[in-house]
Design an enzyme around this catalytic site. Structure first.
Site, mmCIF file in Angstrom:
data_model
loop_
_atom_site.group_PDB
_atom_site.id
_atom_site.type_symbol
_atom_site.label_atom_id
_atom_site.label_comp_id
_atom_site.label_asym_id
_atom_site.label_seq_id
_atom_site.Cartn_x
_atom_site.Cartn_y
_atom_site.Cartn_z
ATOM 1 N N MET A 1 23.339 36.249 -22.060
ATOM 2 C CA MET A 1 24.462 35.553 -21.434
ATOM 3 C C MET A 1 25.736 36.319 -21.744
ATOM 4 S SD MET A 1 24.939 32.023 -23.573
ATOM 5 C CE MET A 1 24.919 31.912 -25.363
ATOM 6 N N ARG B 1 23.030 26.359 -28.835
ATOM 7 C CA ARG B 1 23.630 25.698 -29.996
ATOM 8 C C ARG B 1 22.574 24.993 -30.834
ATOM 9 N NH1 ARG B 1 29.206 23.656 -26.884
ATOM 10 N NH2 ARG B 1 30.260 25.691 -27.147
ATOM 11 N N TYR C 1 29.213 32.022 -33.944
ATOM 12 C CA TYR C 1 28.864 32.208 -32.531
ATOM 13 C C TYR C 1 28.273 30.945 -31.906
ATOM 14 C CZ TYR C 1 24.059 33.960 -33.917
ATOM 15 O OH TYR C 1 22.804 34.125 -34.426
ATOM 16 N N GLU C 2 28.194 30.972 -30.584
ATOM 17 C CA GLU C 2 27.846 29.796 -29.766
ATOM 18 C C GLU C 2 28.847 28.660 -29.948
ATOM 19 O OE1 GLU C 2 25.890 30.584 -27.671
ATOM 20 O OE2 GLU C 2 24.795 32.224 -28.622
ATOM 21 N N GLY C 3 30.088 29.009 -30.194
ATOM 22 C CA GLY C 3 31.140 28.032 -30.436
ATOM 23 C C GLY C 3 31.273 27.792 -31.921
#
Length: 599
Positions: A162, A295, A439-441
């Site tokens: 992504m 997540r 990462y991933e927020g």
């Protein structure tokens, strides 16, 4: 050097004693998922993790990825391990049989994910991102896109990525500049730069399927103007065959603190041909399918890395001789006692054990709800399960990755000076796991998501899902003898969380900054209460198994002892967190921004 043993006994306890799989029995994914099959999958996944992936983990850290002429070569052993991984069918474990998958339940895939992340988190990035890209195309792709892209991805011959982040924007995706220009044949030319793209280039697969966020010429500003495109490394013909190289190149690798065998790339798109996925200007909604899945998996990654760090700390504590027990020598025949006799070492190990086992149970419980959300025939069941999954996604991502970092640091502390030395391998755990909180927020973003979205979502029904599940557990326990030591503090914590949630909601409506000020402490408060739910359920299951003569008594008694530690030594933290949430944002915001300037 570090070792890893898959926690098979705990997995079997959770699948066969703790989880209620009855609501899933009618689902297509459960048609073949007998108890024997679940055990067989766990055994084979453990063998893969222990014998194939863990031995090359340190090699990956030492060698790292190599970049030359837009190509990335992975460390020694990774290609052979990946070949074995796909030949044994792991890439298709939980994917749709219509595209070559095995169609097994997602909660079984979570066990695989934990084990491979514990054994080799860098390796896990490649199949993990492919699965996320698969889910997006499966949910939003056209029939033609699914026909051409999904089978080789399920098979593992192609991988996926992504592409969100750009040099000028990370979390705020409304700032992206990558352009998508329409062509005469209905496709698009993608131009722009993406950074920090995990698995963006490597030598494991024939093709890499990039999912890329970009803007059409007439796109509105902000996140409402983002579209999603599938951009393969090599063009894909109508029959699925590979054509010429597309206009996408890796321009370099990032040099990182850890996860060095996971290729983190800068990707340059120079008129690369892509196809629209889903609707125009609705790309972010589609990409969130992948991001939410990522997540959850990132949380499981943190859990796996906590477990392997804990295991090595426990072995060291049993073997390392240092000092004598405070109540007298435990091993007078030796020059000193093993450090396991010291209360503070026990404290660190028990925090790790209670955190890991509590999180594992909560993660698998959420996996069951994920399966119900996706596949149950009853719309109400799907909706209710979806509320649980939506609520738990930021909690699992943030809490489990915090656990990963905390337990890895505790494992280093148990090792003392030896833990700081590269040769012991413990410091790699600390370096590798640190990214999971980012990462991933970032975990701060997860806390804002919990407070700003989930707390108020669907008129409170999303929040209510947790309390409904917890109330159901307490109703099942009733007046069960011996359970009050677990059920009573859980009930008290639920009341505290409900009161704090109500108070915070009122403060947020008055001043939105209060949401941000309270968010991280509120998420931690919620996470500990969720772990209390997990531990109460495990204690209940362990007591029933003991009474029925199922399972190994020593294992079940240890489960109860660990639950008691959690309730006595970890859950009380919620009292302080409640006070911190209610302290408000005034002290956080008291200084002017310029007063933070160091010069």
């Amino acid at each position: 050097m570090p070792t890893y043993s898959a926690p098979l006994e705990d997995f079997r306890f959770l699948y066969h004693e703790y989880l209620d799989l009855e609501p899933c029995r009618s689902l297509p994914s459960m048609a073949e998922a007998s108890s024997d099959l679940i055990d067989a999958v766990l055994d084979e996944a453990a063998r893969l993790a222990q014998e194939v992936l863990q031995p090359i983990n340190a090699v990956g850290d030492i060698e790292g990825c190599r970049y030359q002429d837009h190509c990335v070569t992975l460390p020694e052993g990774f290609g052979a391990a990946y070949k074995q991984y796909i030949e044994n069918g792991w890439t298709g474990l939980t994917t749709d049989p219509d595209y070559g998958g095995q169609g097994l339940p997602s909660f079984l895939g979570l066990a695989l994910s934990e084990m491979i992340n514990a054994a080799n988190p860098s390796f896990s990035a490649y199949p993990g991102l492919t699965h996320g890209a698969y889910e997006v195309l499966h949910a939003y792709g056209t029939d033609d896109q699914k026909r051409r892209f999904l089978p080789p991805m399920v098979e593992g011959r192609w991988s996926g990525t992504m592409n969100l982040t750009e040099p000028q924007c990370g979390t705020d995706l409304g700032l992206i500049r990558t352009r998508a220009e329409p062509t005469d044949d209905g496709r698009y030319r993608i131009t722009g730069t993406k950074i920090w793209i995990s698995a963006g280039e490597h030598d494991l697969c024939e093709n890499i399927v990039h999912l890329v966020l970009a803007r059409l010429p007439d796109a509105p500003a902000g996140t409402r103007g983002i579209s999603l495109f599938v951009v393969p490394k090599f063009h894909v013909g109508e029959d699925g065959s590979l054509g010429e190289r597309n206009g996408v190149r890796c321009m370099g690798l990032d040099h990182k603190m850890g996860m060095k065998a996971s290729a983190t790339c800068e990707m340059q798109y120079d008129g690369a041909i892509g196809e629209l996925v889903g609707e125009q200007h609705r790309g972010l909604a589609a990409m969130f399918t992948m991001m939410n899945a990522a997540r959850l998996v990132t949380g499981i990654q943190g859990l796996g890395m906590a477990d392997v760090a804990l295991q090595n700390a426990q072995r060291f504590a049993l073997e390392r001789l240092q000092g004598r027990s405070l109540d007298g020598a435990r091993h007078p025949d030796k020059p000193a006692d093993p450090i396991i006799v010291h209360p503070d070492v026990r404290r660190m190990l028990m925090i790790g054990r209670a955190s890991v086992e509590g999180a594992r149970a909560l993660g698998l419980y959420t996996g069951v709800q994920l399966e119900l959300e996706h596949h149950h025939a009853d719309a109400e069941v799907r909706e209710n399960a979806g509320h649980w999954v939506a609520l738990m996604t930021p909690i699992i991502k943030a809490c489990f990755t915090d656990i990963g970092s905390d337990v890895a640091n505790l494992a280093m502390q148990v090792h003392g000076g030896a833990g700081y030395i590269v040769d012991t391998g413990v410091e790699q755990f600390v370096r590798d796991v640190r990214i999971t909180q980012i990462y991933e927020g970032t975990n701060g973003v997860q806390a804002l998501d919990l407070v700003g979205r989930k707390l108020v979502a669907h008129q409170g029904r999303t929040l209510a899902a947790f309390f409904q599940h917890a109330a159901g557990l307490l109703d099942s326990i009733g007046d069960e003898e011996g359970m009050s030591e677990f059920a009573t503090p859980l009930a008290e914590s639920l009341e505290r969380l409900q009161a704090t949630s109500k108070w915070l909601y009122g403060e947020m409506t008055r001043d939105p900054l209060e949401a941000g000020a309270a968010s991280s402490d509120y998420l931690r408060l919620f996470a500990l209460t969720a772990l209390a739910f997990s531990w109460t359920g495990q204690a209940f299951a362990a007591r029933r198994a003991l009474a029925a003569g199922r399972g190994r008594p020593a294992f079940l008694e240890a489960k109860l002892a660990t639950a008691r530690f959690f309730f006595a030594r970890m859950l009380p933290e919620t009292l302080g967190l409640d006070a911190k949430v209610r302290a408000g944002g005034a002290t956080l915001m008291a200084l002017d921004a310029e007063q933070f300037r160091p010069d």
